[in-house]
Every structure is written in structure tokens, then in C-alpha cells.
Design a protein around this motif. Structure first.
Motif, PDB file in Angstrom:
ATOM      1  N   ALA A  73       0.849  -1.192   0.000  1.00  0.00           N
ATOM      2  CA  ALA A  73       0.000   0.000   0.000  1.00  0.00           C
ATOM      3  C   ALA A  73       0.882   1.239   0.000  1.00  0.00           C
ATOM      4  O   ALA A  73       1.961   1.239   0.597  1.00  0.00           O
ATOM      5  CB  ALA A  73      -0.903   0.022   1.224  1.00  0.00           C
ATOM      6  N   GLU A  74       0.420   2.273  -0.679  1.00  0.00           N
ATOM      7  CA  GLU A  74       1.088   3.563  -0.643  1.00  0.00           C
ATOM      8  C   GLU A  74       0.162   4.569   0.022  1.00  0.00           C
ATOM      9  O   GLU A  74      -1.054   4.522  -0.155  1.00  0.00           O
ATOM     10  CB  GLU A  74       1.431   4.044  -2.058  1.00  0.00           C
ATOM     11  CG  GLU A  74       2.517   3.225  -2.720  1.00  0.00           C
ATOM     12  CD  GLU A  74       2.769   3.620  -4.163  1.00  0.00           C
ATOM     13  OE1 GLU A  74       3.861   3.303  -4.651  1.00  0.00           O
ATOM     14  OE2 GLU A  74       1.876   4.229  -4.801  1.00  0.00           O
ATOM     15  N   GLY A  75       0.757   5.451   0.796  1.00  0.00           N
ATOM     16  CA  GLY A  75       0.014   6.504   1.462  1.00  0.00           C
ATOM     17  C   GLY A  75       0.899   7.717   1.625  1.00  0.00           C
ATOM     18  O   GLY A  75       1.963   7.815   1.009  1.00  0.00           O
ATOM     19  N   VAL A  76       0.476   8.620   2.494  1.00  0.00           N
ATOM     20  CA  VAL A  76       1.242   9.834   2.771  1.00  0.00           C
ATOM     21  C   VAL A  76       1.308  10.025   4.282  1.00  0.00           C
ATOM     22  O   VAL A  76       0.274  10.083   4.953  1.00  0.00           O
ATOM     23  CB  VAL A  76       0.591  11.074   2.114  1.00  0.00           C
ATOM     24  CG1 VAL A  76       1.341  12.339   2.484  1.00  0.00           C
ATOM     25  CG2 VAL A  76       0.528  10.911   0.608  1.00  0.00           C
ATOM     26  N   ASN A  77       2.525  10.106   4.814  1.00  0.00           N
ATOM     27  CA  ASN A  77       2.705  10.414   6.230  1.00  0.00           C
ATOM     28  C   ASN A  77       2.504  11.905   6.441  1.00  0.00           C
ATOM     29  O   ASN A  77       3.035  12.720   5.693  1.00  0.00           O
ATOM     30  CB  ASN A  77       4.104  10.019   6.705  1.00  0.00           C
ATOM     31  CG  ASN A  77       4.234   8.537   6.932  1.00  0.00           C
ATOM     32  OD1 ASN A  77       3.255   7.842   7.116  1.00  0.00           O
ATOM     33  ND2 ASN A  77       5.455   8.058   6.924  1.00  0.00           N
ATOM     34  N   GLU A  78       1.726  12.230   7.494  1.00  0.00           N
ATOM     35  CA  GLU A  78       1.410  13.619   7.798  1.00  0.00           C
ATOM     36  C   GLU A  78       1.802  13.956   9.224  1.00  0.00           C
ATOM     37  O   GLU A  78       1.852  13.085  10.084  1.00  0.00           O
ATOM     38  CB  GLU A  78      -0.095  13.867   7.640  1.00  0.00           C
ATOM     39  CG  GLU A  78      -0.611  13.661   6.240  1.00  0.00           C
ATOM     40  CD  GLU A  78      -2.095  13.950   6.119  1.00  0.00           C
ATOM     41  OE1 GLU A  78      -2.752  14.229   7.153  1.00  0.00           O
ATOM     42  OE2 GLU A  78      -2.607  13.902   4.992  1.00  0.00           O
ATOM     43  N   GLU A  79       2.055  15.220   9.466  1.00  0.00           N
ATOM     44  CA  GLU A  79       2.278  15.719  10.824  1.00  0.00           C
ATOM     45  C   GLU A  79       0.969  15.639  11.598  1.00  0.00           C
ATOM     46  O   GLU A  79      -0.100  15.653  11.012  1.00  0.00           O
ATOM     47  CB  GLU A  79       2.748  17.177  10.795  1.00  0.00           C
ATOM     48  CG  GLU A  79       4.113  17.376  10.194  1.00  0.00           C
ATOM     49  CD  GLU A  79       5.248  16.904  11.095  1.00  0.00           C
ATOM     50  OE1 GLU A  79       5.056  16.847  12.331  1.00  0.00           O
ATOM     51  OE2 GLU A  79       6.305  16.570  10.555  1.00  0.00           O
ATOM     52  N   GLY A  80       1.073  15.575  12.907  1.00  0.00           N
ATOM     53  CA  GLY A  80      -0.125  15.603  13.731  1.00  0.00           C
ATOM     54  C   GLY A  80       0.099  14.909  15.052  1.00  0.00           C
ATOM     55  O   GLY A  80       1.179  14.381  15.328  1.00  0.00           O
ATOM     56  N   LYS A  81      -0.926  14.893  15.872  1.00  0.00           N
ATOM     57  CA  LYS A  81      -0.837  14.308  17.208  1.00  0.00           C
ATOM     58  C   LYS A  81      -0.684  12.796  17.135  1.00  0.00           C
ATOM     59  O   LYS A  81      -1.343  12.133  16.331  1.00  0.00           O
ATOM     60  CB  LYS A  81      -2.082  14.643  18.029  1.00  0.00           C
ATOM     61  CG  LYS A  81      -2.182  16.090  18.411  1.00  0.00           C
ATOM     62  CD  LYS A  81      -3.407  16.319  19.287  1.00  0.00           C
ATOM     63  CE  LYS A  81      -3.488  17.762  19.699  1.00  0.00           C
ATOM     64  NZ  LYS A  81      -4.639  18.000  20.583  1.00  0.00           N
ATOM     65  N   ILE A  82       0.192  12.266  17.987  1.00  0.00           N
ATOM     66  CA  ILE A  82       0.382  10.827  18.134  1.00  0.00           C
ATOM     67  C   ILE A  82       0.455  10.507  19.618  1.00  0.00           C
ATOM     68  O   ILE A  82       0.644  11.405  20.439  1.00  0.00           O
ATOM     69  CB  ILE A  82       1.680  10.332  17.431  1.00  0.00           C
ATOM     70  CG1 ILE A  82       2.890  11.090  17.963  1.00  0.00           C
ATOM     71  CG2 ILE A  82       1.566  10.462  15.918  1.00  0.00           C
ATOM     72  CD1 ILE A  82       4.222  10.548  17.513  1.00  0.00           C
TER      73      ILE A  82
END
Length: 141
Positions: A73-82
Motif C-alpha cells: 500500500a502507498e500513502g502519505v505520512n502527515e504531521e499531527g498528534k500521536i
């Protein structure tokens, strides 16, 4: 995958243990924790800081007949709360949305462990699979 933010459409994908430091945007860190992977007893965690942007996931699993197959699978890593418990975390958005991604990924029967690589690599996975004569389930691009 240990958490899905259905409201934001994000899959939170975690990593613990060793890895390639090149996936990290800055120098990886190590720390000692009292609870290690949900078990009592301490241990070391290595935290990477994955780049934002395109990412490819690859699982190697077996089909119903015991033959190897790839799940990609391909996706996009994004900034944000973890969650801040020390492990590496990636907030990944998929073109089909988090809910549909989890359904499709699960239906392919991947193992618990899989690899992450920065960039888009499904075309390379397909070439390797052809050479090895291994089928590929592409979840999303």
C-alpha cells in the motif's frame, strides 16, 4: 496499525525495535521504559522520526495454500498528534480513507509485522514479485 482516527481519516502505524535510521528525519533516540510493549518489566525503545510525505508499506504473508504473497500500500505520512509512549509513530493518510484501507488491508491477510519505506515503491515491488513469481495484493496507491 494500532489506532485509527476515523474522524480525521488517518491510520496510526507504529514501529518498535531496530530499523534503518535513514527513514528518520532527525537522529533516532533510545530510552528505557518501565513497561515494554505492554508487558511489565523494562526495556529499551528506539524512536525514529519518519519523514512526512509519500510512504510505501509491504507485508509478506501466505495465501490459503501456504504460498507467499506480498501485500502493498502507498500513502502519505502527515504531521499531527500521536500517542507519546516512546515508539515510532506515523500518521498515514490513504487515498481510499482510513476505514476502507483497514478493511482492504485486513482482507489481504497480512502478518502483524510489515515494512515501511519512504517514497512510492509499488512499481519496484511488482517487478520483484514478477521475478520471484509471487502474487501481489495492492491495497491502495
Amino acid at each position: 496499525m494500532y489506532s485509527i482516527d476515523f474522524n480525521d481519516g488517518i491510520a496510526i502505524i507504529g514501529h518498535s525495535g531496530s530499523g534503518d535510521a535513514d527513514i528518520s528525519d532527525k537522529k533516532p533516540t533510545m530510552k528505557i521504559v518501565k513497561v515494554f510493549h505492554g508487558k511489565t518489566g523494562g526495556g529499551y525503545l528506539t524512536q525514529f522520526y519518519p519523514y512526512t510525505g509519500p510512504v510505501t508499506y509491504l507485508a509478506i504473508t501466505q495465501d490459503g495454500n501456504g504460498n507467499f504473497k506480498f501485500v502493498a500500500a502507498e500513502g502519505v505520512n502527515e504531521e499531527g498528534k500521536i500517542l507519546s509512549f516512546g515508539d515510532t509513530n506515523m500518521r498515514t493518510r490513504f487515498t481510499c480513507g482510513a476505514r476502507e484501507f483497514v478493511t482492504r488491508w485486513s482482507e489481504c491477510g497480512p502478518t502483524h509485522h510489515f515494512a515501511a519505506a519512504t517514497g512510492r515503491h509499488i512499481d519496484t515491488v511488482l517487478k520483484v514479485a514478477k521475478i520471484l513469481n509471487v502474487p501481489v495484493d495492492i491495497v491502495t496507491r
